[in-house]
Design a protein around this motif. Structure first.
Motif, PDB file in Angstrom:
ATOM      1  N   VAL A  34       0.683  -1.185  -0.177  1.00 50.79           N
ATOM      2  CA  VAL A  34      -0.153   0.077   0.031  1.00 50.79           C
ATOM      3  C   VAL A  34       0.818   1.170  -0.085  1.00 50.79           C
ATOM      4  O   VAL A  34       0.629   2.191  -0.604  1.00 50.79           O
ATOM      5  CB  VAL A  34      -0.988   0.175   1.219  1.00 50.79           C
ATOM      6  CG1 VAL A  34      -1.552   1.191   1.245  1.00 50.79           C
ATOM      7  CG2 VAL A  34      -2.056  -1.186   1.123  1.00 50.79           C
ATOM      8  N   ASP A  35       1.761   1.365   0.867  1.00 48.88           N
ATOM      9  CA  ASP A  35       2.968   2.514   0.761  1.00 48.88           C
ATOM     10  C   ASP A  35       3.098   2.804  -0.376  1.00 48.88           C
ATOM     11  O   ASP A  35       3.941   4.076  -0.902  1.00 48.88           O
ATOM     12  CB  ASP A  35       3.661   2.379   2.104  1.00 48.88           C
ATOM     13  CG  ASP A  35       4.576   1.078   1.952  1.00 48.88           C
ATOM     14  OD1 ASP A  35       4.364   0.046   1.282  1.00 48.88           O
ATOM     15  OD2 ASP A  35       5.809   1.272   2.263  1.00 48.88           O
ATOM     16  N   GLU A  36       3.803   1.824  -1.313  1.00 47.15           N
ATOM     17  CA  GLU A  36       4.237   2.084  -2.657  1.00 47.15           C
ATOM     18  C   GLU A  36       3.203   2.369  -3.731  1.00 47.15           C
ATOM     19  O   GLU A  36       3.601   3.149  -4.548  1.00 47.15           O
ATOM     20  CB  GLU A  36       5.216   0.869  -2.984  1.00 47.15           C
ATOM     21  CG  GLU A  36       6.417   0.689  -2.254  1.00 47.15           C
ATOM     22  CD  GLU A  36       7.485  -0.380  -2.675  1.00 47.15           C
ATOM     23  OE1 GLU A  36       7.444  -0.534  -3.852  1.00 47.15           O
ATOM     24  OE2 GLU A  36       7.803  -1.055  -1.822  1.00 47.15           O
ATOM     25  N   PHE A  37       2.183   1.599  -3.803  1.00 47.92           N
ATOM     26  CA  PHE A  37       1.266   1.746  -4.980  1.00 47.92           C
ATOM     27  C   PHE A  37       0.066   2.399  -4.712  1.00 47.92           C
ATOM     28  O   PHE A  37      -0.727   2.053  -5.646  1.00 47.92           O
ATOM     29  CB  PHE A  37       1.063   0.130  -5.117  1.00 47.92           C
ATOM     30  CG  PHE A  37       2.307  -0.477  -6.202  1.00 47.92           C
ATOM     31  CD1 PHE A  37       2.447  -0.621  -7.175  1.00 47.92           C
ATOM     32  CD2 PHE A  37       3.261  -1.108  -5.258  1.00 47.92           C
ATOM     33  CE1 PHE A  37       3.678  -0.923  -8.037  1.00 47.92           C
ATOM     34  CE2 PHE A  37       4.151  -1.799  -5.769  1.00 47.92           C
ATOM     35  CZ  PHE A  37       4.498  -1.676  -7.147  1.00 47.92           C
ATOM     36  N   TYR A  38      -0.209   2.715  -3.384  1.00 49.05           N
ATOM     37  CA  TYR A  38      -1.681   3.487  -3.421  1.00 49.05           C
ATOM     38  C   TYR A  38      -1.765   4.721  -4.135  1.00 49.05           C
ATOM     39  O   TYR A  38      -2.763   5.014  -4.832  1.00 49.05           O
ATOM     40  CB  TYR A  38      -1.803   3.696  -1.868  1.00 49.05           C
ATOM     41  CG  TYR A  38      -3.062   4.404  -1.720  1.00 49.05           C
ATOM     42  CD1 TYR A  38      -4.285   3.560  -1.356  1.00 49.05           C
ATOM     43  CD2 TYR A  38      -3.183   5.878  -1.867  1.00 49.05           C
ATOM     44  CE1 TYR A  38      -5.409   4.098  -1.226  1.00 49.05           C
ATOM     45  CE2 TYR A  38      -4.606   6.286  -1.464  1.00 49.05           C
ATOM     46  CZ  TYR A  38      -5.534   5.693  -1.032  1.00 49.05           C
ATOM     47  OH  TYR A  38      -6.964   6.272  -1.031  1.00 49.05           O
ATOM     48  N   ASP A  39      -0.521   5.523  -4.093  1.00 50.24           N
ATOM     49  CA  ASP A  39      -0.553   6.676  -5.018  1.00 50.24           C
ATOM     50  C   ASP A  39      -0.619   6.530  -6.392  1.00 50.24           C
ATOM     51  O   ASP A  39      -1.110   7.502  -7.200  1.00 50.24           O
ATOM     52  CB  ASP A  39       0.742   7.766  -4.442  1.00 50.24           C
ATOM     53  CG  ASP A  39       0.594   8.282  -3.118  1.00 50.24           C
ATOM     54  OD1 ASP A  39      -0.230   8.250  -2.439  1.00 50.24           O
ATOM     55  OD2 ASP A  39       1.590   8.524  -2.661  1.00 50.24           O
ATOM     56  N   ILE A  40      -0.180   5.267  -6.821  1.00 48.49           N
ATOM     57  CA  ILE A  40      -0.275   4.964  -8.241  1.00 48.49           C
ATOM     58  C   ILE A  40      -1.684   4.764  -8.618  1.00 48.49           C
ATOM     59  O   ILE A  40      -2.250   5.187  -9.536  1.00 48.49           O
ATOM     60  CB  ILE A  40       1.020   4.009  -8.749  1.00 48.49           C
ATOM     61  CG1 ILE A  40       2.206   4.409  -8.334  1.00 48.49           C
ATOM     62  CG2 ILE A  40       0.643   3.618 -10.091  1.00 48.49           C
ATOM     63  CD1 ILE A  40       3.488   3.453  -8.482  1.00 48.49           C
ATOM     64  N   ALA A  41      -2.107   3.880  -7.931  1.00 48.39           N
ATOM     65  CA  ALA A  41      -3.523   2.998  -8.392  1.00 48.39           C
ATOM     66  C   ALA A  41      -4.607   3.824  -7.955  1.00 48.39           C
ATOM     67  O   ALA A  41      -5.635   4.284  -8.838  1.00 48.39           O
ATOM     68  CB  ALA A  41      -3.534   1.636  -7.306  1.00 48.39           C
ATOM     69  N   VAL A  42      -4.352   5.049  -7.045  1.00 49.06           N
ATOM     70  CA  VAL A  42      -5.647   5.929  -6.688  1.00 49.06           C
ATOM     71  C   VAL A  42      -5.990   6.983  -7.983  1.00 49.06           C
ATOM     72  O   VAL A  42      -7.175   6.944  -8.058  1.00 49.06           O
ATOM     73  CB  VAL A  42      -5.315   6.662  -5.582  1.00 49.06           C
ATOM     74  CG1 VAL A  42      -4.244   7.680  -5.799  1.00 49.06           C
ATOM     75  CG2 VAL A  42      -6.500   7.223  -4.948  1.00 49.06           C
ATOM     76  N   PHE A  43      -5.011   7.241  -8.647  1.00 47.18           N
ATOM     77  CA  PHE A  43      -5.247   8.016  -9.785  1.00 47.18           C
ATOM     78  C   PHE A  43      -6.118   7.218 -10.958  1.00 47.18           C
ATOM     79  O   PHE A  43      -7.064   7.672 -11.453  1.00 47.18           O
ATOM     80  CB  PHE A  43      -3.918   8.296 -10.643  1.00 47.18           C
ATOM     81  CG  PHE A  43      -3.273   9.436  -9.790  1.00 47.18           C
ATOM     82  CD1 PHE A  43      -3.864  10.799  -9.405  1.00 47.18           C
ATOM     83  CD2 PHE A  43      -2.151   9.313  -8.923  1.00 47.18           C
ATOM     84  CE1 PHE A  43      -3.359  11.944  -8.808  1.00 47.18           C
ATOM     85  CE2 PHE A  43      -1.569  10.154  -8.288  1.00 47.18           C
ATOM     86  CZ  PHE A  43      -2.273  11.603  -8.234  1.00 47.18           C
ATOM     87  N   GLY A  44      -5.707   6.003 -11.153  1.00 42.80           N
ATOM     88  CA  GLY A  44      -6.633   5.122 -12.145  1.00 42.80           C
ATOM     89  C   GLY A  44      -8.218   4.852 -11.400  1.00 42.80           C
ATOM     90  O   GLY A  44      -9.010   5.069 -12.080  1.00 42.80           O
ATOM     91  N   TYR A  45      -8.115   4.754 -10.092  1.00 41.84           N
ATOM     92  CA  TYR A  45      -9.328   4.563  -9.464  1.00 41.84           C
ATOM     93  C   TYR A  45     -10.360   5.804  -9.470  1.00 41.84           C
ATOM     94  O   TYR A  45     -11.388   5.647 -10.017  1.00 41.84           O
ATOM     95  CB  TYR A  45      -9.320   4.255  -8.112  1.00 41.84           C
ATOM     96  CG  TYR A  45     -10.310   4.141  -7.121  1.00 41.84           C
ATOM     97  CD1 TYR A  45     -11.136   3.186  -7.128  1.00 41.84           C
ATOM     98  CD2 TYR A  45     -10.682   5.381  -6.350  1.00 41.84           C
ATOM     99  CE1 TYR A  45     -12.394   3.101  -6.322  1.00 41.84           C
ATOM    100  CE2 TYR A  45     -11.849   5.383  -5.384  1.00 41.84           C
ATOM    101  CZ  TYR A  45     -12.634   4.259  -5.520  1.00 41.84           C
ATOM    102  OH  TYR A  45     -13.826   4.280  -4.845  1.00 41.84           O
ATOM    103  N   LEU A  46      -9.714   7.212  -9.471  1.00 43.80           N
ATOM    104  CA  LEU A  46     -10.246   8.357  -9.713  1.00 43.80           C
ATOM    105  C   LEU A  46     -10.867   8.622 -10.863  1.00 43.80           C
ATOM    106  O   LEU A  46     -11.975   9.219 -11.208  1.00 43.80           O
ATOM    107  CB  LEU A  46      -9.551   9.298  -8.806  1.00 43.80           C
ATOM    108  CG  LEU A  46      -9.404   9.103  -7.490  1.00 43.80           C
ATOM    109  CD1 LEU A  46      -8.356  10.434  -6.999  1.00 43.80           C
ATOM    110  CD2 LEU A  46     -10.731   9.577  -6.717  1.00 43.80           C
ATOM    111  N   ARG A  47      -9.910   8.148 -12.158  1.00 42.70           N
ATOM    112  CA  ARG A  47     -10.546   8.213 -13.127  1.00 42.70           C
ATOM    113  C   ARG A  47     -11.604   7.397 -13.454  1.00 42.70           C
ATOM    114  O   ARG A  47     -12.390   7.745 -14.196  1.00 42.70           O
ATOM    115  CB  ARG A  47      -9.235   7.974 -14.116  1.00 42.70           C
ATOM    116  CG  ARG A  47      -8.533   9.059 -15.067  1.00 42.70           C
ATOM    117  CD  ARG A  47      -7.639   8.744 -16.114  1.00 42.70           C
ATOM    118  NE  ARG A  47      -7.148   7.245 -16.052  1.00 42.70           N
ATOM    119  CZ  ARG A  47      -6.188   6.599 -15.643  1.00 42.70           C
ATOM    120  NH1 ARG A  47      -5.339   7.404 -14.665  1.00 42.70           N
ATOM    121  NH2 ARG A  47      -5.802   5.327 -15.737  1.00 42.70           N
TER     122      ARG A  47
END
Length: 178
Positions: A34-47
């Protein structure tokens, strides 16, 4: 086309909060820290949130399907970037004593070039400078003629006069330098 640069609306924010577990389940299922990939995945999620609410034809699918696909894209692109060979450059120390004299010479040359350019610019007419500037911007002779309100043949004639003046200026400068 959706604009992803604006903040989420209140409806989109509420929807994103309600389905936030989709993002966390995605990270857990794929064993992504989560600490490495949350910031990456959240953009796809919000899109995916914005796209799902804006396009009614997507409602035939589960939101989690749309979100997983968007998050997978972002995670895959990040991993590809991380694995891509990076450019490397050599770093060497700057020897001030060695280059200081060269720097002064470079500044002097630049100043002389500016002075020469100003003298050269005075040798050609404002109309010739304008035509040269338009040519440098990529305009064709017929377009320049239309902009300047002159005949197409006059554009080439003015440029030829300017070339002759520039050549004479160069010859004068070469003779003075010798």
């Amino acid at each position: 086309m959706l604009d992803y640069t604006f903040p989420l609306t209140s409806e989109e924010s509420a929807f994103a909060e309600k389905h936030h577990d989709v993002l966390l389940r995605y990270l857990h299922f794929h064993k992504l820290p989560v600490d490495e990939f949350y910031d990456i995945a959240v953009f796809g999620y919000l899109r995916a949130v914005r796209k799902y609410l804006a396009r009614p034809e997507l409602r035939q699918y589960k939101f989690s399907t749309i979100a997983r696909r968007a998050m997978s894209c972002d995670v895959r692109h990040s991993k590809e970037y991380w694995n891509r060979a990076k450019r490397k450059g050599d770093v060497c120390s700057f020897d001030e004593e060695r280059y200081f004299g060269d720097l002064r010479d470079t500044v002097t040359e630049s100043l002389e070039n500016v002075i020469d350019f100003e003298r050269l610019a005075r040798k050609i007419t404002p109309a010739q400078r304008r035509i040269a500037s338009l040519r440098a911007d990529g305009y064709e002779d017929r377009e320049i003629a239309c902009i300047c309100g002159i005949a197409c043949a006059d554009v080439e004639a003015e440029m030829e006069k300017a070339r002759c003046r520039i050549l004479m200026f160069r010859q004068e400068n070469t003779a003075m330098a010798a």
